[in-house]
Design a protein around this motif. Sequence first.
Motif, short mmCIF file in Angstrom:
data_model
loop_
_atom_site.label_atom_id
_atom_site.label_comp_id
_atom_site.label_asym_id
_atom_site.label_seq_id
_atom_site.Cartn_x
_atom_site.Cartn_y
_atom_site.Cartn_z
N HIS A 88 0.87 -1.20 0.00
CA HIS A 88 -0.06 -0.08 -0.06
C HIS A 88 0.89 1.23 0.11
O HIS A 88 2.10 1.26 0.30
CB HIS A 88 -0.85 0.00 1.09
CG HIS A 88 -2.15 0.66 1.25
ND1 HIS A 88 -2.16 2.26 1.24
CD2 HIS A 88 -3.48 0.68 0.67
CE1 HIS A 88 -3.59 2.83 1.07
NE2 HIS A 88 -4.10 1.49 0.91
N THR A 89 0.33 2.42 -0.18
CA THR A 89 1.15 3.64 -0.39
C THR A 89 1.02 4.43 0.99
O THR A 89 1.40 5.33 1.29
CB THR A 89 0.65 4.54 -1.47
OG1 THR A 89 -0.89 4.56 -1.59
CG2 THR A 89 1.06 3.83 -2.72
N ASP A 90 0.09 3.81 1.96
CA ASP A 90 0.05 4.59 3.16
C ASP A 90 1.32 4.73 3.91
O ASP A 90 2.14 3.71 4.13
CB ASP A 90 -1.02 3.74 4.12
CG ASP A 90 -1.23 4.26 5.54
OD1 ASP A 90 -0.38 5.35 5.84
OD2 ASP A 90 -2.07 3.96 6.26
N GLU A 92 2.36 5.08 6.76
CA GLU A 92 2.27 4.28 8.27
C GLU A 92 2.11 3.00 8.18
O GLU A 92 1.92 2.22 9.25
CB GLU A 92 1.13 5.22 8.99
CG GLU A 92 1.26 6.56 9.24
CD GLU A 92 2.80 6.99 9.89
OE1 GLU A 92 3.16 5.99 10.89
OE2 GLU A 92 3.18 7.91 9.71
N ARG A 93 2.16 2.41 6.84
CA ARG A 93 1.72 0.96 6.79
C ARG A 93 2.79 0.20 7.76
O ARG A 93 2.33 -0.84 8.46
CB ARG A 93 1.75 0.50 5.21
CG ARG A 93 3.05 0.60 4.55
CD ARG A 93 2.67 0.54 3.17
NE ARG A 93 3.93 0.48 2.37
CZ ARG A 93 4.62 1.45 1.71
NH1 ARG A 93 4.00 2.78 2.21
NH2 ARG A 93 5.39 1.62 1.21
N PHE A 94 3.98 0.37 7.61
CA PHE A 94 4.93 -0.49 8.25
C PHE A 94 4.97 -0.30 9.67
O PHE A 94 5.27 -1.07 10.53
CB PHE A 94 6.45 -0.10 7.57
CG PHE A 94 6.80 -0.46 6.16
CD1 PHE A 94 6.39 -1.80 5.75
CD2 PHE A 94 7.09 0.45 5.25
CE1 PHE A 94 6.71 -2.36 4.54
CE2 PHE A 94 6.98 0.15 3.88
CZ PHE A 94 7.17 -1.42 3.51
N ALA A 95 4.88 0.87 10.09
CA ALA A 95 4.65 1.23 11.46
C ALA A 95 3.55 0.35 11.86
O ALA A 95 3.43 -0.16 13.21
CB ALA A 95 4.50 2.68 11.82
N LEU A 96 2.26 0.35 11.20
CA LEU A 96 1.10 -0.36 11.58
C LEU A 96 1.34 -1.86 11.69
O LEU A 96 1.00 -2.47 12.57
CB LEU A 96 0.01 -0.12 10.44
CG LEU A 96 -1.32 -0.80 10.75
CD1 LEU A 96 -1.84 -0.69 11.92
CD2 LEU A 96 -2.16 -0.75 9.37
N LEU A 97 2.17 -2.40 10.68
CA LEU A 97 2.41 -3.59 10.97
C LEU A 97 3.33 -4.18 12.04
O LEU A 97 3.15 -5.12 12.72
CB LEU A 97 2.98 -4.14 9.39
CG LEU A 97 2.29 -4.24 8.24
CD1 LEU A 97 3.17 -4.64 7.03
CD2 LEU A 97 0.87 -4.98 8.24
N TYR A 98 4.27 -3.41 12.35
CA TYR A 98 5.04 -3.44 13.45
C TYR A 98 4.31 -3.70 14.53
O TYR A 98 4.36 -4.27 15.74
CB TYR A 98 6.37 -2.70 13.29
CG TYR A 98 7.24 -3.15 14.47
CD1 TYR A 98 7.98 -4.25 14.37
CD2 TYR A 98 7.36 -2.29 15.76
CE1 TYR A 98 8.84 -4.40 15.63
CE2 TYR A 98 8.22 -2.50 16.66
CZ TYR A 98 9.05 -3.64 16.71
OH TYR A 98 9.71 -3.95 17.87
N ARG A 99 3.43 -2.59 14.78
CA ARG A 99 2.45 -2.30 16.14
C ARG A 99 1.73 -3.61 16.13
O ARG A 99 1.55 -4.16 17.22
CB ARG A 99 1.77 -1.08 15.78
CG ARG A 99 0.90 -1.07 17.20
CD ARG A 99 0.31 0.60 17.13
NE ARG A 99 -0.59 0.69 16.24
CZ ARG A 99 -0.16 1.62 15.19
NH1 ARG A 99 1.09 2.22 15.01
NH2 ARG A 99 -1.11 1.82 14.00
N LEU A 125 -6.09 -2.00 4.20
CA LEU A 125 -5.05 -1.76 3.23
C LEU A 125 -4.99 -3.05 2.38
O LEU A 125 -4.56 -3.17 1.29
CB LEU A 125 -3.75 -1.74 3.97
CG LEU A 125 -3.56 -0.45 5.04
CD1 LEU A 125 -2.05 -0.37 5.60
CD2 LEU A 125 -3.86 0.79 4.37
N ASP A 126 -5.21 -4.32 2.90
CA ASP A 126 -5.14 -5.36 2.39
C ASP A 126 -6.08 -5.46 0.92
O ASP A 126 -5.83 -5.76 -0.04
CB ASP A 126 -5.53 -6.80 3.03
CG ASP A 126 -5.82 -7.89 2.34
OD1 ASP A 126 -4.97 -8.77 1.83
OD2 ASP A 126 -6.91 -8.25 2.25
#
Length: 480
Positions: A88-90, A92-99, A125-126
Amino acid sequence: MTALQHVKLGTYYVVNMPEPDDFGFWRDRARQLVQCDVPPDRVAWVEPGGTASLFSHGDRRMPVPDLSARPVRASKRFMQLARNAAHHTDPERFALLYRLLWRLQSNPRMMEDKADSDVRRVEELDKAVRRDAHKMHAFVRFRLVEEGDEPEAPEHYVAWFEPDHHILRREAGFFVHRFANMRWSILTPRGSLHWDGETLCEGPPAQKSDAPSGDPAEDLWRKYYASIFNPARLKIGAMLKEMPKKYWKNMPEAALIPELVAGAQQREASMVAEGKADFTAKPETLDAVAKAIHACRNCPIGALENHAVMGEGPRDAALMIVGEQPGDQEDIAGRPFVGPAGQVLDAALEETGIDRSAAYVTNAVKHFKYVQRGKRRLHQTPTAKEVDTCRWWQEAERAIVKPKLVLALGASAARGILGKTVSISKARGEPISLDDGSELWVTAHPSYLLRLDGAAKAQQERLFAADLAAVRARLAELGQ
Protein backbone atom coordinates in the motif's frame (compact mmCIF):
# COMPACT_ATOMS: atom_id res chain seq x y z
CA MET A 1 25.59 -1.64 26.96
CA THR A 2 23.10 -4.27 25.76
CA ALA A 3 20.31 -3.66 23.25
CA LEU A 4 17.75 -3.89 26.06
CA GLN A 5 19.59 -1.16 28.01
CA HIS A 6 19.51 1.00 24.87
CA VAL A 7 15.73 0.72 24.83
CA LYS A 8 15.36 1.56 28.48
CA LEU A 9 17.47 4.70 28.00
CA GLY A 10 15.21 5.83 25.18
CA THR A 11 17.13 4.82 22.06
CA TYR A 12 15.16 5.47 18.89
CA TYR A 13 15.81 3.08 16.00
CA VAL A 14 15.45 4.04 12.35
CA VAL A 15 14.84 1.38 9.71
CA ASN A 16 15.54 2.62 6.18
CA MET A 17 13.54 0.51 3.74
CA PRO A 18 15.48 -0.29 0.55
CA GLU A 19 12.26 -0.48 -1.50
CA PRO A 20 8.71 0.69 -0.74
CA ASP A 21 7.35 -2.85 -1.29
CA ASP A 22 10.10 -4.97 0.32
CA PHE A 23 8.05 -7.07 2.73
CA GLY A 24 10.89 -9.54 3.28
CA PHE A 25 13.22 -6.78 4.50
CA TRP A 26 10.53 -5.43 6.84
CA ARG A 27 9.82 -8.91 8.21
CA ASP A 28 13.48 -9.59 9.04
CA ARG A 29 13.98 -6.23 10.76
CA ALA A 30 10.65 -6.44 12.58
CA ARG A 31 11.50 -9.90 13.96
CA GLN A 32 14.87 -8.62 15.14
CA LEU A 33 13.34 -5.62 16.89
CA VAL A 34 10.63 -7.66 18.60
CA GLN A 35 13.20 -10.13 19.91
CA CYS A 36 15.11 -7.19 21.37
CA ASP A 37 11.94 -5.95 23.07
CA VAL A 38 11.88 -2.64 21.15
CA PRO A 39 8.37 -1.14 21.46
CA PRO A 40 6.62 0.35 18.41
CA ASP A 41 6.98 3.95 19.61
CA ARG A 42 10.80 3.61 19.52
CA VAL A 43 11.02 2.64 15.84
CA ALA A 44 10.78 4.78 12.70
CA TRP A 45 10.22 3.07 9.35
CA VAL A 46 11.52 5.24 6.49
CA GLU A 47 10.80 4.60 2.80
CA PRO A 48 13.29 5.48 0.04
CA GLY A 49 13.40 9.25 -0.26
CA GLY A 50 11.64 9.75 3.08
CA THR A 51 12.91 11.34 6.25
CA ALA A 52 12.80 10.03 9.80
CA SER A 53 11.31 11.85 12.77
CA LEU A 54 13.16 14.81 14.26
CA PHE A 55 13.50 12.74 17.41
CA SER A 56 15.21 9.80 15.71
CA HIS A 57 18.74 11.05 16.19
CA GLY A 58 19.69 8.30 18.64
CA ASP A 59 21.61 5.09 17.99
CA ARG A 60 20.48 3.93 14.52
CA ARG A 61 22.34 0.63 14.55
CA MET A 62 19.99 -2.34 14.65
CA PRO A 63 20.02 -4.15 17.99
CA VAL A 64 21.15 -7.77 18.09
CA PRO A 65 18.87 -10.19 19.97
CA ASP A 66 20.30 -12.40 22.67
CA LEU A 67 20.58 -16.11 22.06
CA SER A 68 17.94 -16.61 24.73
CA ALA A 69 15.40 -14.38 22.95
CA ARG A 70 12.02 -16.01 22.43
CA PRO A 71 10.81 -16.79 18.88
CA VAL A 72 8.48 -14.24 17.31
CA ARG A 73 4.88 -15.39 16.96
CA ALA A 74 2.72 -14.35 14.01
CA SER A 75 -0.60 -15.88 12.95
CA LYS A 76 -1.23 -17.08 9.42
CA ARG A 77 -3.91 -14.44 8.94
CA PHE A 78 -1.56 -11.67 10.00
CA MET A 79 1.07 -12.81 7.51
CA GLN A 80 -1.48 -12.96 4.69
CA LEU A 81 -2.75 -9.45 5.38
CA ALA A 82 0.72 -8.03 6.05
CA ARG A 83 2.15 -9.26 2.73
CA ASN A 84 -0.50 -7.33 0.84
CA ALA A 85 -0.65 -4.29 3.12
CA ALA A 86 3.09 -3.76 2.68
CA HIS A 87 2.38 -2.80 -0.96
CA HIS A 88 0.00 0.00 0.00
CA THR A 89 1.06 3.65 -0.32
CA ASP A 90 0.04 4.57 3.22
CA PRO A 91 3.28 5.97 4.76
CA GLU A 92 2.30 4.48 8.12
CA ARG A 93 1.83 0.93 6.87
CA PHE A 94 5.13 -0.48 8.15
CA ALA A 95 4.62 1.13 11.55
CA LEU A 96 1.11 -0.34 11.64
CA LEU A 97 2.40 -3.81 10.78
CA TYR A 98 5.08 -3.62 13.44
CA ARG A 99 2.56 -2.48 16.02
CA LEU A 100 0.33 -5.42 15.20
CA LEU A 101 3.26 -7.85 15.32
CA TRP A 102 4.30 -6.43 18.70
CA ARG A 103 0.81 -6.84 20.10
CA LEU A 104 0.50 -10.39 18.76
CA GLN A 105 3.26 -11.50 21.10
CA SER A 106 1.00 -10.96 24.11
CA ASN A 107 -2.33 -11.61 22.37
CA PRO A 108 -1.94 -14.35 19.72
CA ARG A 109 -5.66 -14.22 18.80
CA MET A 110 -5.79 -10.48 18.33
CA MET A 111 -6.40 -10.75 14.56
CA GLU A 112 -9.82 -12.25 15.32
CA ASP A 113 -10.96 -9.01 16.96
CA LYS A 114 -12.86 -7.21 14.18
CA ALA A 115 -13.47 -4.23 16.46
CA ASP A 116 -9.76 -3.52 16.88
CA SER A 117 -8.78 -0.36 15.00
CA ASP A 118 -5.38 -1.71 13.93
CA VAL A 119 -6.91 -4.95 12.65
CA ARG A 120 -9.57 -3.05 10.72
CA ARG A 121 -6.96 -0.77 9.20
CA VAL A 122 -4.70 -3.57 7.96
CA GLU A 123 -7.75 -5.28 6.45
CA GLU A 124 -8.56 -2.05 4.60
CA LEU A 125 -5.00 -1.83 3.23
CA ASP A 126 -5.11 -5.48 2.17
CA LYS A 127 -8.43 -4.99 0.35
CA ALA A 128 -7.22 -1.85 -1.44
CA VAL A 129 -4.05 -3.58 -2.70
CA ARG A 130 -5.93 -6.65 -3.91
CA ARG A 131 -8.44 -4.45 -5.70
CA ASP A 132 -5.65 -2.46 -7.35
CA ALA A 133 -4.06 -5.71 -8.54
CA HIS A 134 -7.42 -6.84 -9.95
CA LYS A 135 -7.71 -3.57 -11.88
CA MET A 136 -4.23 -4.01 -13.28
CA HIS A 137 -5.04 -7.51 -14.51
CA ALA A 138 -8.25 -6.27 -16.13
CA PHE A 139 -7.27 -2.90 -17.58
CA VAL A 140 -3.70 -3.16 -18.87
CA ARG A 141 -3.88 -2.76 -22.65
CA PHE A 142 -0.80 -3.58 -24.73
CA ARG A 143 -0.17 -1.68 -27.95
CA LEU A 144 2.16 -2.72 -30.74
CA VAL A 145 5.30 -0.63 -31.16
CA GLU A 146 7.03 -0.49 -34.51
CA GLU A 147 10.75 -1.21 -34.12
CA GLY A 148 12.69 -0.43 -37.28
CA ASP A 149 11.98 -1.33 -40.89
CA GLU A 150 13.26 -4.91 -40.78
CA PRO A 151 10.38 -7.28 -41.66
CA GLU A 152 11.64 -10.00 -39.29
CA ALA A 153 12.07 -7.70 -36.30
CA PRO A 154 10.21 -9.20 -33.29
CA GLU A 155 7.04 -7.42 -32.26
CA HIS A 156 7.15 -5.40 -29.07
CA TYR A 157 4.06 -4.44 -27.09
CA VAL A 158 3.91 -1.60 -24.59
CA ALA A 159 1.23 -0.77 -22.00
CA TRP A 160 0.71 2.25 -19.76
CA PHE A 161 -0.90 1.82 -16.36
CA GLU A 162 -1.29 4.04 -13.29
CA PRO A 163 -1.48 1.88 -10.15
CA ASP A 164 -2.65 3.37 -6.90
CA HIS A 165 -0.20 1.28 -4.88
CA HIS A 166 3.20 -0.42 -5.13
CA ILE A 167 1.92 -3.48 -7.00
CA LEU A 168 4.07 -3.46 -10.15
CA ARG A 169 6.67 -6.00 -9.04
CA ARG A 170 4.03 -7.93 -7.07
CA GLU A 171 2.01 -8.59 -10.26
CA ALA A 172 4.94 -9.21 -12.60
CA GLY A 173 4.46 -12.98 -12.44
CA PHE A 174 0.87 -12.72 -13.65
CA PHE A 175 1.88 -10.97 -16.87
CA VAL A 176 4.93 -13.15 -17.47
CA HIS A 177 2.74 -16.25 -17.21
CA ARG A 178 -0.12 -14.84 -19.29
CA PHE A 179 1.98 -13.22 -22.04
CA ALA A 180 4.99 -15.53 -21.96
CA ASN A 181 5.40 -15.58 -25.75
CA MET A 182 5.24 -11.80 -26.22
CA ARG A 183 7.92 -9.15 -25.89
CA TRP A 184 6.31 -6.51 -23.74
CA SER A 185 6.84 -3.57 -21.41
CA ILE A 186 4.54 -2.17 -18.74
CA LEU A 187 5.23 1.48 -17.98
CA THR A 188 3.95 3.18 -14.82
CA PRO A 189 4.77 6.31 -12.82
CA ARG A 190 6.21 4.01 -10.13
CA GLY A 191 8.54 1.96 -12.33
CA SER A 192 8.51 -0.28 -15.38
CA LEU A 193 8.78 -3.95 -16.31
CA HIS A 194 10.31 -5.39 -19.49
CA TRP A 195 9.97 -8.98 -20.72
CA ASP A 196 11.87 -10.29 -23.76
CA GLY A 197 10.40 -13.78 -23.69
CA GLU A 198 13.09 -15.15 -21.36
CA THR A 199 14.17 -12.49 -18.87
CA LEU A 200 12.22 -10.00 -16.79
CA CYS A 201 13.92 -6.68 -16.09
CA GLU A 202 12.91 -3.68 -14.01
CA GLY A 203 13.22 -0.12 -15.23
CA PRO A 204 12.76 3.43 -13.97
CA PRO A 205 9.42 5.28 -13.69
CA ALA A 206 7.92 6.45 -16.97
CA GLN A 207 5.53 9.04 -18.32
CA LYS A 208 2.42 8.41 -20.35
CA SER A 209 4.06 10.05 -23.37
CA ASP A 210 6.59 7.19 -23.38
CA ALA A 211 3.83 4.74 -24.33
CA PRO A 212 2.19 4.46 -27.77
CA SER A 213 -1.29 5.92 -28.21
CA GLY A 214 -2.78 3.21 -30.43
CA ASP A 215 -2.32 0.54 -33.08
CA PRO A 216 -4.39 -0.87 -35.99
CA ALA A 217 -5.62 -3.89 -34.00
CA GLU A 218 -7.63 -1.61 -31.71
CA ASP A 219 -10.31 -1.11 -34.37
CA LEU A 220 -10.97 -4.85 -34.29
CA TRP A 221 -11.04 -4.83 -30.49
CA ARG A 222 -13.56 -1.98 -30.43
CA LYS A 223 -15.81 -3.81 -32.90
CA TYR A 224 -15.65 -6.94 -30.75
CA TYR A 225 -16.45 -5.01 -27.56
CA ALA A 226 -19.46 -3.35 -29.23
CA SER A 227 -20.72 -6.72 -30.46
CA ILE A 228 -20.63 -8.37 -27.00
CA PHE A 229 -22.10 -5.37 -25.13
CA ASN A 230 -25.39 -6.58 -23.63
CA PRO A 231 -27.75 -3.68 -22.83
CA ALA A 232 -30.12 -5.97 -20.95
CA ARG A 233 -27.44 -6.57 -18.34
CA LEU A 234 -26.25 -2.98 -18.06
CA LYS A 235 -25.95 -1.62 -14.52
CA ILE A 236 -24.15 1.69 -14.73
CA GLY A 237 -23.40 1.94 -11.01
CA ALA A 238 -21.88 -1.53 -10.90
CA MET A 239 -19.93 -0.87 -14.10
CA LEU A 240 -18.37 2.31 -12.73
CA LYS A 241 -17.50 0.53 -9.51
CA GLU A 242 -15.69 -2.25 -11.35
CA MET A 243 -14.27 -0.06 -14.13
CA PRO A 244 -13.71 3.47 -12.74
CA LYS A 245 -13.38 6.27 -15.25
CA LYS A 246 -9.73 6.84 -14.31
CA TYR A 247 -8.86 3.73 -16.36
CA TRP A 248 -10.90 4.64 -19.42
CA LYS A 249 -8.27 6.82 -21.04
CA ASN A 250 -5.95 3.82 -21.44
CA MET A 251 -8.60 1.46 -22.82
CA PRO A 252 -9.50 1.68 -26.52
CA GLU A 253 -12.99 0.23 -26.00
CA ALA A 254 -13.82 2.86 -23.36
CA ALA A 255 -14.40 5.46 -26.08
CA LEU A 256 -17.51 3.47 -27.09
CA ILE A 257 -19.04 3.30 -23.61
CA PRO A 258 -20.92 6.65 -23.56
CA GLU A 259 -22.57 5.88 -26.91
CA LEU A 260 -23.37 2.28 -25.97
CA VAL A 261 -24.86 3.35 -22.64
CA ALA A 262 -26.91 6.07 -24.29
CA GLY A 263 -28.42 3.59 -26.74
CA ALA A 264 -28.80 0.75 -24.24
CA GLN A 265 -32.50 1.28 -23.57
CA GLN A 266 -33.38 1.25 -27.26
CA ARG A 267 -31.21 -1.81 -27.91
CA GLU A 268 -32.75 -3.62 -24.94
CA ALA A 269 -36.23 -2.95 -26.29
CA SER A 270 -35.17 -4.40 -29.64
CA MET A 271 -33.72 -7.49 -27.98
CA VAL A 272 -36.89 -8.03 -25.99
CA ALA A 273 -39.00 -7.62 -29.10
CA GLU A 274 -36.86 -10.17 -30.96
CA GLY A 275 -36.88 -12.67 -28.12
CA LYS A 276 -40.39 -12.08 -26.80
CA ALA A 277 -42.38 -15.27 -26.68
CA ASP A 278 -45.77 -15.44 -28.31
CA PHE A 279 -48.15 -16.00 -25.38
CA THR A 280 -51.28 -15.88 -27.53
CA ALA A 281 -51.29 -19.57 -28.48
CA LYS A 282 -49.38 -22.49 -27.03
CA PRO A 283 -47.06 -24.44 -29.34
CA GLU A 284 -48.65 -27.62 -30.67
CA THR A 285 -45.52 -29.78 -30.90
CA LEU A 286 -42.57 -30.46 -28.63
CA ASP A 287 -40.23 -29.24 -31.37
CA ALA A 288 -42.10 -25.94 -31.40
CA VAL A 289 -41.78 -25.69 -27.61
CA ALA A 290 -38.03 -26.34 -27.84
CA LYS A 291 -37.58 -23.64 -30.47
CA ALA A 292 -39.64 -21.15 -28.48
CA ILE A 293 -37.87 -21.62 -25.14
CA HIS A 294 -34.48 -21.04 -26.76
CA ALA A 295 -35.72 -17.62 -27.92
CA CYS A 296 -37.55 -16.78 -24.67
CA ARG A 297 -36.36 -13.70 -22.77
CA ASN A 298 -39.46 -13.15 -20.67
CA CYS A 299 -37.61 -13.29 -17.36
CA PRO A 300 -34.07 -12.27 -16.27
CA ILE A 301 -32.87 -15.88 -16.26
CA GLY A 302 -33.09 -16.00 -20.03
CA ALA A 303 -30.66 -13.07 -20.29
CA LEU A 304 -27.89 -15.00 -18.52
CA GLU A 305 -25.15 -16.83 -20.40
CA ASN A 306 -26.94 -20.17 -20.46
CA HIS A 307 -28.94 -22.45 -22.74
CA ALA A 308 -32.57 -23.50 -22.59
CA VAL A 309 -32.97 -27.16 -21.64
CA MET A 310 -35.93 -28.92 -23.20
CA GLY A 311 -37.71 -31.89 -21.63
CA GLU A 312 -37.07 -35.37 -23.00
CA GLY A 313 -38.99 -38.61 -23.16
CA PRO A 314 -41.83 -40.32 -25.08
CA ARG A 315 -44.41 -38.08 -26.71
CA ASP A 316 -47.18 -40.12 -25.04
CA ALA A 317 -45.58 -40.89 -21.66
CA ALA A 318 -47.98 -41.83 -18.87
CA LEU A 319 -45.68 -40.22 -16.29
CA MET A 320 -44.25 -36.71 -16.45
CA ILE A 321 -41.48 -35.85 -13.95
CA VAL A 322 -40.99 -32.11 -13.35
CA GLY A 323 -37.94 -30.67 -11.58
CA GLU A 324 -37.12 -27.09 -10.60
CA GLN A 325 -34.62 -25.95 -13.26
CA PRO A 326 -31.52 -27.20 -15.13
CA GLY A 327 -28.26 -27.15 -13.17
CA ASP A 328 -24.75 -26.39 -14.36
CA GLN A 329 -24.20 -29.82 -15.89
CA GLU A 330 -27.67 -29.89 -17.44
CA ASP A 331 -27.02 -26.49 -19.02
CA ILE A 332 -23.78 -27.77 -20.54
CA ALA A 333 -25.23 -31.11 -21.71
CA GLY A 334 -28.58 -29.66 -22.86
CA ARG A 335 -30.47 -32.48 -21.08
CA PRO A 336 -32.48 -32.56 -17.84
CA PHE A 337 -31.29 -34.40 -14.71
CA VAL A 338 -27.81 -35.52 -15.78
CA GLY A 339 -25.91 -34.05 -12.80
CA PRO A 340 -25.65 -35.22 -9.15
CA ALA A 341 -29.38 -34.75 -8.50
CA GLY A 342 -30.13 -36.71 -11.65
CA GLN A 343 -27.99 -39.59 -10.42
CA VAL A 344 -29.94 -39.68 -7.16
CA LEU A 345 -33.21 -39.63 -9.10
CA ASP A 346 -32.10 -42.40 -11.49
CA ALA A 347 -31.05 -44.65 -8.61
CA ALA A 348 -34.33 -44.10 -6.75
CA LEU A 349 -36.43 -44.70 -9.87
CA GLU A 350 -34.57 -47.91 -10.65
CA GLU A 351 -34.94 -49.18 -7.08
CA THR A 352 -38.67 -48.40 -7.16
CA GLY A 353 -39.19 -50.05 -10.53
CA ILE A 354 -40.00 -46.93 -12.55
CA ASP A 355 -38.44 -46.84 -16.00
CA ARG A 356 -37.06 -43.35 -16.55
CA SER A 357 -36.88 -43.88 -20.31
CA ALA A 358 -40.66 -44.38 -20.30
CA ALA A 359 -41.27 -41.07 -18.49
CA TYR A 360 -41.19 -37.53 -19.86
CA VAL A 361 -38.65 -35.56 -17.75
CA THR A 362 -38.61 -31.76 -17.75
CA ASN A 363 -38.28 -28.70 -15.48
CA ALA A 364 -40.58 -25.94 -14.31
CA VAL A 365 -37.97 -23.34 -15.36
CA LYS A 366 -36.16 -23.92 -18.62
CA HIS A 367 -32.95 -21.92 -18.09
CA PHE A 368 -30.24 -22.30 -15.43
CA LYS A 369 -30.32 -19.48 -12.86
CA TYR A 370 -26.93 -18.95 -11.24
CA VAL A 371 -24.47 -16.46 -9.80
CA GLN A 372 -20.84 -16.46 -10.97
CA ARG A 373 -18.19 -17.07 -8.29
CA GLY A 374 -14.81 -17.17 -9.98
CA LYS A 375 -14.94 -20.04 -12.45
CA ARG A 376 -17.94 -21.65 -10.74
CA ARG A 377 -21.63 -21.04 -11.46
CA LEU A 378 -23.57 -21.40 -8.22
CA HIS A 379 -27.24 -22.42 -8.34
CA GLN A 380 -29.80 -19.76 -7.45
CA THR A 381 -33.42 -20.61 -6.66
CA PRO A 382 -35.83 -19.03 -9.17
CA THR A 383 -38.33 -16.56 -7.78
CA ALA A 384 -42.06 -17.24 -7.73
CA LYS A 385 -42.50 -14.73 -10.55
CA GLU A 386 -39.88 -16.49 -12.69
CA VAL A 387 -41.53 -19.87 -12.06
CA ASP A 388 -44.94 -18.43 -12.95
CA THR A 389 -43.57 -16.89 -16.16
CA CYS A 390 -42.06 -20.20 -17.27
CA ARG A 391 -45.23 -22.06 -16.38
CA TRP A 392 -46.47 -21.36 -19.91
CA TRP A 393 -43.90 -23.76 -21.39
CA GLN A 394 -44.47 -26.55 -18.87
CA GLU A 395 -48.21 -26.34 -19.50
CA ALA A 396 -47.57 -26.54 -23.24
CA GLU A 397 -45.50 -29.70 -22.74
CA ARG A 398 -48.19 -31.23 -20.54
CA ALA A 399 -50.91 -30.43 -23.08
CA ILE A 400 -48.92 -32.24 -25.78
CA VAL A 401 -47.76 -35.27 -23.79
CA LYS A 402 -51.03 -35.69 -21.84
CA PRO A 403 -49.56 -37.72 -18.95
CA LYS A 404 -51.84 -39.53 -16.55
CA LEU A 405 -49.57 -38.74 -13.59
CA VAL A 406 -47.30 -35.75 -12.95
CA LEU A 407 -44.55 -36.06 -10.31
CA ALA A 408 -43.36 -32.66 -9.03
CA LEU A 409 -39.87 -32.71 -7.49
CA GLY A 410 -39.76 -29.83 -5.01
CA ALA A 411 -41.78 -26.74 -4.21
CA SER A 412 -40.81 -24.79 -7.36
CA ALA A 413 -41.96 -27.65 -9.59
CA ALA A 414 -45.24 -27.90 -7.66
CA ARG A 415 -45.82 -24.17 -8.04
CA GLY A 416 -45.11 -24.39 -11.76
CA ILE A 417 -47.95 -26.88 -12.08
CA LEU A 418 -50.46 -25.52 -9.54
CA GLY A 419 -49.74 -21.82 -9.87
CA LYS A 420 -49.41 -21.52 -6.09
CA THR A 421 -46.92 -22.47 -3.42
CA VAL A 422 -47.54 -25.64 -1.41
CA SER A 423 -45.83 -27.31 1.52
CA ILE A 424 -44.02 -30.50 0.51
CA SER A 425 -44.63 -32.11 3.89
CA LYS A 426 -48.37 -31.46 3.63
CA ALA A 427 -48.85 -32.24 -0.06
CA ARG A 428 -46.77 -35.40 -0.41
CA GLY A 429 -48.29 -38.87 -0.32
CA GLU A 430 -51.72 -38.00 -1.79
CA PRO A 431 -52.78 -37.25 -5.40
CA ILE A 432 -53.96 -33.78 -6.38
CA SER A 433 -56.46 -33.65 -9.23
CA LEU A 434 -55.58 -31.29 -12.08
CA ASP A 435 -57.94 -29.54 -14.48
CA ASP A 436 -56.91 -31.72 -17.43
CA GLY A 437 -57.88 -34.93 -15.58
CA SER A 438 -54.34 -35.95 -14.62
CA GLU A 439 -53.03 -36.40 -11.08
CA LEU A 440 -50.22 -34.48 -9.42
CA TRP A 441 -47.97 -36.18 -6.89
CA VAL A 442 -45.52 -34.04 -4.93
CA THR A 443 -42.22 -35.05 -3.33
CA ALA A 444 -38.87 -33.48 -2.43
CA HIS A 445 -36.23 -32.57 -5.01
CA PRO A 446 -33.28 -35.01 -5.14
CA SER A 447 -30.84 -32.12 -4.57
CA TYR A 448 -32.43 -31.68 -1.13
CA LEU A 449 -31.31 -35.18 -0.20
CA LEU A 450 -27.75 -34.35 -1.27
CA ARG A 451 -27.60 -31.50 1.25
CA LEU A 452 -28.47 -33.72 4.22
CA ASP A 453 -26.51 -36.20 6.29
CA GLY A 454 -26.96 -38.55 9.21
CA ALA A 455 -30.41 -39.37 10.55
CA ALA A 456 -32.08 -36.52 8.68
CA LYS A 457 -30.77 -37.83 5.36
CA ALA A 458 -31.91 -41.38 6.12
CA GLN A 459 -35.41 -40.19 7.06
CA GLN A 460 -35.85 -38.06 3.94
CA GLU A 461 -34.56 -40.86 1.71
CA ARG A 462 -37.23 -43.17 3.17
CA LEU A 463 -39.94 -40.58 2.49
CA PHE A 464 -38.67 -40.02 -1.05
CA ALA A 465 -38.66 -43.76 -1.73
CA ALA A 466 -42.19 -44.07 -0.31
CA ASP A 467 -43.44 -41.27 -2.57
CA LEU A 468 -41.97 -42.95 -5.66
CA ALA A 469 -43.44 -46.28 -4.59
CA ALA A 470 -46.88 -44.68 -4.33
CA VAL A 471 -46.52 -43.27 -7.84
CA ARG A 472 -45.40 -46.69 -9.13
CA ALA A 473 -48.43 -48.35 -7.51
CA ARG A 474 -50.79 -45.78 -8.99
CA LEU A 475 -49.31 -46.30 -12.47
CA ALA A 476 -49.94 -50.03 -12.05
CA GLU A 477 -53.59 -49.35 -11.08
CA LEU A 478 -53.93 -47.34 -14.30
CA GLY A 479 -52.46 -50.19 -16.30
CA GLN A 480 -49.17 -48.48 -17.02
